[in-house]
Write a protein that holds these residues in place. Structure first.
Motif, mmCIF file in Angstrom:
data_model
loop_
_atom_site.group_PDB
_atom_site.id
_atom_site.type_symbol
_atom_site.label_atom_id
_atom_site.label_comp_id
_atom_site.label_asym_id
_atom_site.label_seq_id
_atom_site.Cartn_x
_atom_site.Cartn_y
_atom_site.Cartn_z
ATOM 1 N N LYS A 189 3.852 13.187 6.701
ATOM 2 C CA LYS A 189 2.696 12.744 7.107
ATOM 3 C C LYS A 189 2.630 12.319 8.556
ATOM 4 N N ASP A 190 3.596 12.216 9.500
ATOM 5 C CA ASP A 190 2.969 12.031 10.764
ATOM 6 C C ASP A 190 2.195 12.931 12.428
ATOM 7 N N ALA A 191 3.084 14.204 10.490
ATOM 8 C CA ALA A 191 1.736 15.657 11.826
ATOM 9 C C ALA A 191 0.237 15.832 11.318
ATOM 10 N N GLY A 192 0.426 14.646 10.014
ATOM 11 C CA GLY A 192 -0.974 14.625 9.367
ATOM 12 C C GLY A 192 -1.762 15.002 8.437
ATOM 13 N N ALA A 193 -0.378 15.586 7.496
ATOM 14 C CA ALA A 193 -0.890 15.755 5.822
ATOM 15 C C ALA A 193 -0.667 14.812 5.285
ATOM 16 N N ASN A 194 -1.705 14.974 4.442
ATOM 17 C CA ASN A 194 -1.831 13.545 3.496
ATOM 18 C C ASN A 194 -1.145 13.810 2.168
ATOM 19 N N VAL A 195 -1.867 15.406 1.887
ATOM 20 C CA VAL A 195 -1.361 15.188 0.222
ATOM 21 C C VAL A 195 -0.107 16.248 0.128
ATOM 22 N N ILE A 196 0.499 15.299 -0.615
ATOM 23 C CA ILE A 196 2.360 15.811 -0.794
ATOM 24 C C ILE A 196 2.311 16.165 -1.754
ATOM 25 N N VAL A 197 2.795 17.491 -2.163
ATOM 26 C CA VAL A 197 3.250 18.156 -3.195
ATOM 27 C C VAL A 197 4.810 18.441 -3.263
ATOM 28 N N THR A 198 5.361 17.791 -4.363
ATOM 29 C CA THR A 198 6.621 17.275 -4.751
ATOM 30 C C THR A 198 7.613 17.671 -6.080
ATOM 31 N N GLY A 199 8.096 18.654 -6.021
ATOM 32 C CA GLY A 199 8.890 18.926 -7.839
ATOM 33 C C GLY A 199 9.931 18.430 -7.824
ATOM 34 N N ASN A 200 11.333 19.411 -7.352
ATOM 35 C CA ASN A 200 12.438 18.629 -7.582
ATOM 36 C C ASN A 200 12.539 17.096 -7.241
ATOM 37 N N THR A 201 11.970 17.033 -6.127
ATOM 38 C CA THR A 201 12.249 15.569 -5.534
ATOM 39 C C THR A 201 12.131 14.344 -6.543
ATOM 40 N N VAL A 202 10.724 14.880 -7.150
ATOM 41 C CA VAL A 202 10.376 13.581 -7.815
ATOM 42 C C VAL A 202 10.896 14.231 -9.306
ATOM 43 N N PHE A 203 11.387 15.140 -10.079
ATOM 44 C CA PHE A 203 11.857 15.149 -11.483
ATOM 45 C C PHE A 203 13.162 15.210 -10.982
ATOM 46 N N ARG A 204 14.129 15.285 -9.919
ATOM 47 C CA ARG A 204 15.554 14.798 -10.521
ATOM 48 C C ARG A 204 15.653 13.765 -9.999
ATOM 49 N N SER A 205 15.022 12.829 -9.498
ATOM 50 C CA SER A 205 15.237 11.531 -9.023
ATOM 51 C C SER A 205 15.489 10.698 -10.928
ATOM 52 N N LYS A 206 16.450 9.986 -10.234
ATOM 53 C CA LYS A 206 16.879 8.903 -11.767
ATOM 54 C C LYS A 206 15.727 8.100 -11.967
ATOM 55 N N ASP A 207 15.202 7.068 -10.587
ATOM 56 C CA ASP A 207 13.871 6.345 -10.774
ATOM 57 C C ASP A 207 12.991 6.769 -10.318
ATOM 58 N N MET A 208 11.959 7.764 -11.160
ATOM 59 C CA MET A 208 10.616 8.344 -10.558
ATOM 60 C C MET A 208 9.834 7.800 -10.364
ATOM 61 N N ALA A 209 9.391 6.183 -10.386
ATOM 62 C CA ALA A 209 8.520 5.540 -10.636
ATOM 63 C C ALA A 209 9.484 5.175 -8.642
ATOM 64 N N ALA A 210 9.958 4.449 -8.890
ATOM 65 C CA ALA A 210 10.259 4.753 -6.915
ATOM 66 C C ALA A 210 9.888 5.114 -5.844
ATOM 67 N N THR A 211 10.895 7.021 -6.449
ATOM 68 C CA THR A 211 10.979 8.306 -5.756
ATOM 69 C C THR A 211 9.104 8.052 -4.838
ATOM 70 N N ILE A 212 8.346 7.664 -6.460
ATOM 71 C CA ILE A 212 6.943 8.451 -5.684
ATOM 72 C C ILE A 212 6.397 6.941 -5.175
ATOM 73 N N ARG A 213 7.149 6.112 -5.165
ATOM 74 C CA ARG A 213 6.664 4.998 -4.421
ATOM 75 C C ARG A 213 7.165 5.405 -3.096
ATOM 76 N N ASN A 214 8.700 5.473 -3.034
ATOM 77 C CA ASN A 214 9.135 5.697 -1.875
ATOM 78 C C ASN A 214 8.415 6.968 -0.687
ATOM 79 N N LEU A 215 7.979 8.043 -1.595
ATOM 80 C CA LEU A 215 7.490 9.117 -0.799
ATOM 81 C C LEU A 215 6.374 8.705 -0.224
ATOM 82 N N LYS A 216 5.484 8.214 -0.871
ATOM 83 C CA LYS A 216 3.716 7.345 -0.962
ATOM 84 C C LYS A 216 3.980 6.619 0.546
ATOM 85 N N THR A 217 5.539 5.472 0.474
ATOM 86 C CA THR A 217 5.038 4.612 1.565
ATOM 87 C C THR A 217 5.897 5.198 2.736
ATOM 88 N N LEU A 218 6.732 5.503 2.422
ATOM 89 C CA LEU A 218 7.856 5.464 3.779
ATOM 90 C C LEU A 218 6.980 5.934 5.112
#
Ligand code: DX5
Ligand code: ZN
Length: 218
Positions: A189-218
């Motif tokens: 994000k610091d480099a300037g990307a604003n649309v973040i595609v993620t496959g494994n990180t979201v689908f392999r996580s134990k808590d999908m909602a928390a992972t999506i929230r983290n990816l959005k806010t981190l």
């Protein structure tokens, strides 16, 4: 500042349960659904075609971000737009001299358009079509497979693209695809990307909602 959007890739979903997988992504806070279309020629595997996009369309109100990893995308664009794709992105490497015509065709079919560049394709190769694009998609892995490691050396390309858009006063989406995790998302994000595609990180996580929230806010 461009809005940060999380676009989970259904490449990592259970294909036999695609409808409920997409509904789960929407409930868990996804902003877009990223659909990886592979033709077995541009990349070795085959995933799905426009009928899957039409089927997904019936399960969510979210925009469908269709990433065409196919040769001769001009033959497919109208079908995907009619199936309900909101954005259609095509590879620089697959279009040759036809790139601008393919982008125009996507717009004429009523979808947003974007160009995709592989990790070893320079931004120079798409300078002359950036103003036609709604999205620039920068691959951070070589296309074809989920679960690969993020290629760091694409980040200067993201920075360069954001500088170009900023200098023109344009708030265009810069999308990045491949190997994105909760560990590296901040740098991306610091480099300037604003649309973040993620496959494994979201689908392999134990808590999908928390992972999506983290990816959005981190
Ligand atoms: C790769 C695809 C990606 C992939 C990302 O060819 O374009 O969208 O699904 O998956 P991860 O996040 O697992 O690298
Ligand atoms: Zn993709």
């Amino acid at each position: 500042m461009n809005e940060i959007k999380i676009a989970p890739s259904v490449l990592s979903a259970d294909f036999a349960a695609m409808g409920s997988e997409v509904e789960r992504l929407e409930k868990c806070g996804a902003d877009l659904i990223h659909c990886d279309v592979m033709d077995g020629t541009f990349v070795p595997k085959i995933t799905f075609g426009c009928d899957m996009i039409a089927a997904i369309r019936r399960h969510t109100f979210l925009p469908l971000d269709v990433h065409l990893m196919v040769i001769n995308p001009q033959n497919q664009v109208r079908l995907f737009a009619e199936a309900g794709a909101s954005t259609i992105t095509v590879h620089r490497e697959a279009c040759g001299e036809d790139l601008k015509n393919v982008l125009r065709l996507i717009k004429n079919c009523g979808a947003h358009c974007g160009v995709v560049i592989n990790p070893d394709t320079s931004l120079k190769e798409v300078y002359d079509c950036l103003d036609m694009c709604d999205t620039l998609l920068i691959m951070s892995v070589f296309p074809g497979l989920g679960g690969q490691r993020f290629i760091e050396h694409v980040l200067p390309k993201v920075e360069e693209a954001r500088r170009i858009f900023d200098a023109q006063g344009i708030e265009k989406d810069i999308e990045i695809d491949g190997g994105i995790t909760e560990e590296n998302v901040r740098r991306i994000k610091d480099a300037g990307a604003n649309v973040i595609v993620t496959g494994n990180t979201v689908f392999r996580s134990k808590d999908m909602a928390a992972t999506i929230r983290n990816l959005k806010t981190l």
